[in-house]
Design an enzyme around this catalytic site. Structure first.
Site, PDB file in Angstrom:
ATOM      1  CB  SER A 160      39.981   2.721 -80.064  1.00  0.00           C
ATOM      2  OG  SER A 160      40.144   1.427 -80.605  1.00  0.00           O
ATOM      3  CE1 TYR A 186      34.801   2.976 -81.115  1.00  0.00           C
ATOM      4  CE2 TYR A 186      36.585   1.660 -82.042  1.00  0.00           C
ATOM      5  CZ  TYR A 186      35.988   2.268 -80.951  1.00  0.00           C
ATOM      6  OH  TYR A 186      36.569   2.178 -79.718  1.00  0.00           O
TER       7      TYR A 186
END
Length: 329
Positions: A160, A186
């Site tokens: 990401s 994350y």
């Protein structure tokens, strides 16, 4: 390592779909594993790869649910895989290696939504680091015999643009000190995905196994993004006032088919035949950009950050990950 981290001029765009990225590519006889390949961008990658003749195996925690989700896609197998359970990872890899079939592509796609409160697995490891990184790291190492047998294989770690916002917390990767923040956990796991691709490529390119990290864009409707709730998605500019998805590929907001495109590009494109250890976005090698850019509803920074491509950090993470996997539960 960053010497390869510059766009190739692939000719694709942010709006390219998985089908378009695979145009003209015949995958007959190719064996591919997609973790989490029954949902979201994983399902779209599975569907597009199978349509080109690949034999796709999906690793899923709930095989019955996964089989139902891909019942309309020919050429797909499903096998149980719980990335938070080391025994399950070893069992999955053991079953796959026992077939004797070469593995041409491994797409490490599965991930867990960021929990609001810190959660740990049975070993006491922070769950996003454990699943998004360590589970895939263990799986990839265990599948090395099948990858080597392919005589040219690729491992694609789905990452990401959030990798830009965290390095590895070397002394406390599990947030045991009490400063847990879900989005930073994350981001750390996604940084780890990029560094693992770098470390893998450094180690295994000589075996014909190349590593890539692929950013799919922000895809509204996936479990990861839906966990933010409508209020959070609306504030981020990902859904409109009526609750409909905002699709703007140039701004990184994509459909699942557009998001899956960079995964299958990394898995198959001949343009990458001499590359490895690079971070991909929009079906190309991403440019480097270390400028600190905030996320806004109109701008989602997602180019490659050099800290996630640093070979020394990649080596350090590889060693840390091996130590964490060797520790008894």
């Amino acid at each position: 390592m960053t010497r390869q981290q510059h766009p190739l001029g692939s000719g694709f765009t942010p709006a390219t779909t998985a089908e378009e990225a695979l145009d003209g590519i015949d995958l007959t006889g190719r064996n591919i594993i997609v973790t989490g390949g029954h949902a979201g961008i994983g399902r779209e990658a599975t569907r597009a790869l199978a349509a080109r003749g690949a034999c796709v195996t999906i690793g899923a925690r709930d095989p019955d649910r996964a089989r139902a989700a891909v019942a309309d896609i020919d050429g797909v197998r499903v096998s149980r895989l719980d990335l938070a359970d080391p025994a399950s990872v070893d069992a999955f890899a053991g079953r796959r290696n026992a077939t004797g079939r070469p593995l041409h592509v491994l797409i490490n796609c599965a991930a867990v939504p960021a929990p609001a409160e810190r959660e740990v697995d049975g070993r006491g490891y922070e769950v996003q680091f454990a699943v998004n990184h360590l589970g895939h790291f263990q799986l990839t190492r265990a599948l090395l015999p099948a990858l080597r047998a392919a005589g040219g294989a690729r491992v694609v770690n789905v990452t990401s643009g959030a990798h830009r916002f965290s390095t590895i917390r070397w002394d406390d990767p599990h947030f045991a000190s009490g400063d847990y923040e879900p989005h930073m956990a994350y981001a750390q796991s996604k940084c780890a995905n990029v560094l693992t691709a770098v470390g893998l490529d450094n180690r295994w390119a000589g075996y014909g196994v190349r590593g890539f990290a692929a950013h799919p864009g922000v895809v509204v409707g996936t479990a990861l993004n839906s966990a933010a709730g409508d209020e959070g998605l609306r504030a981020a500019g990902l859904i409109d006032e009526a609750g409909g998805p905002v699709i703007d590929p140039a701004a990184g907001k994509k459909t699942a088919r557009q998001g899956a495109a960079t995964l299958v590009f990394g898995a198959t494109s001949p343009l990458l035949s001499d590359a490895g250890g690079v971070y991909l976005k929009d079906c190309d090698v991403a440019p480097l950009d270390d400028e600190q850019r905030p996320v806004t509803p109109y701008s989602i920074p997602s180019d490659a950050a050099s800290h996630a491509l640093d070979p020394h950090s990649a080596e350090r993470l590889w060693a840390l990950s091996e130590r964490l996997l060797d520790q008894p539960g």
